[in-house]
Scaffold this motif. Structure first.
Motif, mmCIF file in Angstrom:
data_model
loop_
_atom_site.group_PDB
_atom_site.id
_atom_site.type_symbol
_atom_site.label_atom_id
_atom_site.label_comp_id
_atom_site.label_asym_id
_atom_site.label_seq_id
_atom_site.Cartn_x
_atom_site.Cartn_y
_atom_site.Cartn_z
ATOM 1 N N MET A 106 1.039 -1.248 0.165
ATOM 2 C CA MET A 106 -0.065 0.005 -0.249
ATOM 3 C C MET A 106 0.996 1.257 -0.022
ATOM 4 O O MET A 106 0.604 2.225 -0.813
ATOM 5 N N LEU A 107 2.049 1.197 0.718
ATOM 6 C CA LEU A 107 2.818 2.266 0.804
ATOM 7 C C LEU A 107 3.602 2.627 -0.573
ATOM 8 O O LEU A 107 3.537 3.716 -0.919
ATOM 9 N N ALA A 109 2.216 2.021 -3.486
ATOM 10 C CA ALA A 109 1.605 2.503 -4.300
ATOM 11 C C ALA A 109 1.271 4.236 -3.919
ATOM 12 O O ALA A 109 1.045 4.990 -4.992
ATOM 13 N N GLU A 110 1.049 4.496 -2.706
ATOM 14 C CA GLU A 110 0.758 5.639 -2.185
ATOM 15 C C GLU A 110 1.812 6.714 -2.497
ATOM 16 O O GLU A 110 1.643 7.802 -2.930
ATOM 17 N N LEU A 111 2.976 6.105 -2.458
ATOM 18 C CA LEU A 111 4.176 6.924 -2.653
ATOM 19 C C LEU A 111 4.498 7.321 -4.066
ATOM 20 O O LEU A 111 4.724 8.227 -4.343
ATOM 21 N N ARG A 113 2.210 7.464 -6.083
ATOM 22 C CA ARG A 113 0.854 8.485 -6.511
ATOM 23 C C ARG A 113 1.388 9.950 -5.993
ATOM 24 O O ARG A 113 1.417 10.746 -6.654
ATOM 25 N N ALA A 114 1.768 9.931 -4.734
ATOM 26 C CA ALA A 114 2.181 11.192 -4.135
ATOM 27 C C ALA A 114 3.526 11.822 -4.775
ATOM 28 O O ALA A 114 3.642 13.090 -4.977
ATOM 29 N N LEU A 377 2.810 5.020 6.143
ATOM 30 C CA LEU A 377 1.319 5.143 5.349
ATOM 31 C C LEU A 377 0.283 6.092 6.276
ATOM 32 O O LEU A 377 -0.005 7.014 5.688
ATOM 33 N N LEU A 380 1.810 9.733 5.956
ATOM 34 C CA LEU A 380 1.375 10.185 4.505
ATOM 35 C C LEU A 380 -0.079 10.617 4.462
ATOM 36 O O LEU A 380 -0.358 11.729 3.933
ATOM 37 N N ARG A 381 -1.054 9.921 5.092
ATOM 38 C CA ARG A 381 -2.281 10.304 5.276
ATOM 39 C C ARG A 381 -2.535 11.548 6.094
ATOM 40 O O ARG A 381 -3.275 12.339 5.692
ATOM 41 N N GLU A 384 -1.445 14.581 4.032
ATOM 42 C CA GLU A 384 -2.276 15.193 2.932
ATOM 43 C C GLU A 384 -3.823 15.648 3.193
ATOM 44 O O GLU A 384 -4.522 16.178 2.565
#
Ligand SMILES: *Cc1c(COP(=O)(O)O)cnc(C)c1O
Length: 496
Positions: A106-107, A109-111, A113-114, A377, A380-381, A384
């Motif tokens: 998940m991290l 994918a999120e990294l 994206r960010a 994670l 990061l949440r 944002e």
């Protein structure tokens, strides 16, 4: 005696004073002259909350450098505590060698994206590839080692460079492992290890306050604002690339930079436009760009003037590097965890059949650790959320407002700020910019005086660093800056 102490370790009533003594007896501290350390009882930190650290005597301190630049949202942040705790009850660590796990996936994918914001325009004739893969490791230094090895092998495979060489900036610091030290150019830290290092080239860094090409007389403002020059620092980079081509008939494998501000070099900020210009030079020479965002990432180096809540400093100048290294703030300052983000072409250069052995043969035991990735994670949440974006903007504004008063002191030569990072350079006399000698310990003495006032930070030579956690209130910022002002007076005398 040693045994007696060790026996007592198992006892129920180990006093905190004993912890200090045991530390002095057994622990070797980083970047520390241990002879000095052993002469003075250390501060023993026992708990923390928000921007405040508390010691074993119940004294409270403001954490004015975010526990060596790692902490983002403050200590004991419920969302991160809960994320780690929830993960802990499932599994703390399983290997990423041959196995996947949820928070690391998940991290990743999120990294990605960010790190590819839609606001990033990708103009020009030299396209900037998106960042598309995450390679995990443990610390900033290992993230750099990964980037170095990827860039080295990528340029051998795709550009047939025989001895790929790296270019990094004067005064650069990219970590303490041997590859990272090879990129570093801080004589004090690096001189003894020369024999262990591979050769890299170095090029001028834009240090406007002490730039030999800056013809402006000192003013009471950030030197970038009133500099008089013709971008000679950018010419130097272009010339260095041309020289490499001429002398070695080769290009650099990569240019390695800290975007917007060089941290351990002394909080040296770049004038607006510098990063964009040197990125274009590197691209024109088919050189990779490695952005070391270990310090600047996760909103630290937000440019107040642009108003854009960029998480990564490179993007403030519309630059997308080929490799980006992340560590310090990645977990919000909770756990050792790092990531190297790579572009698709770099990833592709390591694809092949098993027997081609194009695999990236590298990996640390705790790669993709679940507790670290779960913390990252959660961090990061938080970053944002509108609240966090506003918090960063307010902190940057507060630092700017309160540090303005410091110009009154003749012992302060430059106050330079990028986002929520401030470097304050102490000088003997501001109109002449005369530096203190390192052995005068000017920065250390000021920071010790600040500690006596309940504010903790560490200097870099003559530069006092202020970069508190994002949750720091305006009142707390005021306290931090006041303590610096009083400490400068105490050590050097009142303003003259
Ligand atoms: C701190 C730092 C490193 C090294 O990170 P560690 O986690 O200490 O190994 C690398 N690059 C930059 C820009 C840093 O500030």
């Amino acid at each position: 005696m040693q045994n007696q102490r060790l026996e007592r370790l198992n006892g129920p009533t180990l006093s905190m004073q004993t912890i200090g003594q045991l530390d002095q007896q057994f622990v070797w501290h980083p970047f520390t002259q241990m002879r000095e350390w052993m002469q003075r009882e250390p501060i023993v930190i026992t708990r923390a909350e928000g921007a405040t650290l508390e010691d074993s005597r119940g004294r409270k301190y403001l954490d004015a450098n975010s526990s060596i630049w790692t902490n983002l949202h403050g200590h004991n942040r419920p969302e991160i505590n809960e994320a780690i705790s929830a993960q802990l009850h499932k599994v703390a660590h399983s290997s990423t060698l041959g196995l996947a796990n949820e928070p690391a996936t998940m991290l990743g994918a999120e990294l990605i994206r960010a790190a590819n914001p839609s606001s990033l325009s990708v103009p020009g004739t030299n396209p900037q590839p998106a960042l598309s893969r995450v390679f995990y490791s443990d610390d900033g230094s290992t993230a750099i080692e990964v980037a170095l090895k990827l860039a080295y092998e990528f340029s051998r495979r795709t550009r047939q460079l025989k001895r790929p060489k790296f270019l990094s900036l004067q005064g650069a610091y990219h970590g303490d492992t041997i590859g990272a030290v090879s990129l570093g150019h801080i004589h004090l830290f690096h001189r003894y290890y020369h024999g262990l290092l591979f050769r890299t080239d170095t090029v001028m860094t834009p240090y406007c306050y002490r730039c030999p090409f800056n013809r402006a007389q000192p003013e009471r403002a950030d030197a970038r604002a009133y500099r008089k020059c013709n971008w000679e620092c950018v010419d130097k980079v272009a010339q260095q690339f041309e020289r490499r081509r001429r002398v070695a008939q080769d290009d650099y494998a990569a240019l390695v930079v800290e975007p917007l501000i060089q941290g351990a070099a002394g909080m040296i900020p770049q004038p607006a436009g510098w990063l964009r210009k040197v990125a274009e030079i590197a691209r024109a020479h088919q050189s990779l760009l490695i952005s070391d965002e270990v310090l600047t990432g996760f909103g630290r180096a937000r440019q107040p003037s642009t108003g854009q809540p960029h998480l990564f400093a490179s993007h403030a100048e519309d630059v997308q590097p080929d490799l980006m290294t992340l560590a310090k703030g990645l977990t919000g300052g909770y756990l050792p965890m790092a990531a190297t983000l790579a572009s698709q072409p770099i990833f592709d250069a390591f694809l092949g059949d098993y027997a081609d052995f194009r695999t990236f043969f590298h990996g640390h035991s705790y790669n993709g650790n679940q507790l670290g990735t779960a913390a990252a994670l959660a961090s990061l949440r938080i970053l944002e959320t509108p609240e966090s974006i506003l918090q960063r903007a307010n902190l940057a504004a507060g630092l700017e407002t309160f540090t303005r008063e410091l110009w009154q002191s003749s012992y302060i030569g430059d106050i330079r700020q990028v986002g929520t990072i401030v470097g304050i350079e102490l000088v003997k006399n501001w109109p002449t910019r005369t530096p203190f000698e390192l052995k005068e310990r000017a920065g250390i003495r000021v920071c010790e005086a600040m500690a006596r006032r309940g504010v903790l930070t560490r200097p870099i030579g003559n530069v006092v660093v202020l970069m508190p956690p994002y949750c720091t209130t305006p009142e707390q910022v005021r306290t931090i800056v006041e303590s610096l002002k009083e400490s400068v007076c105490e050590i050097f005398g009142p303003p003259v």
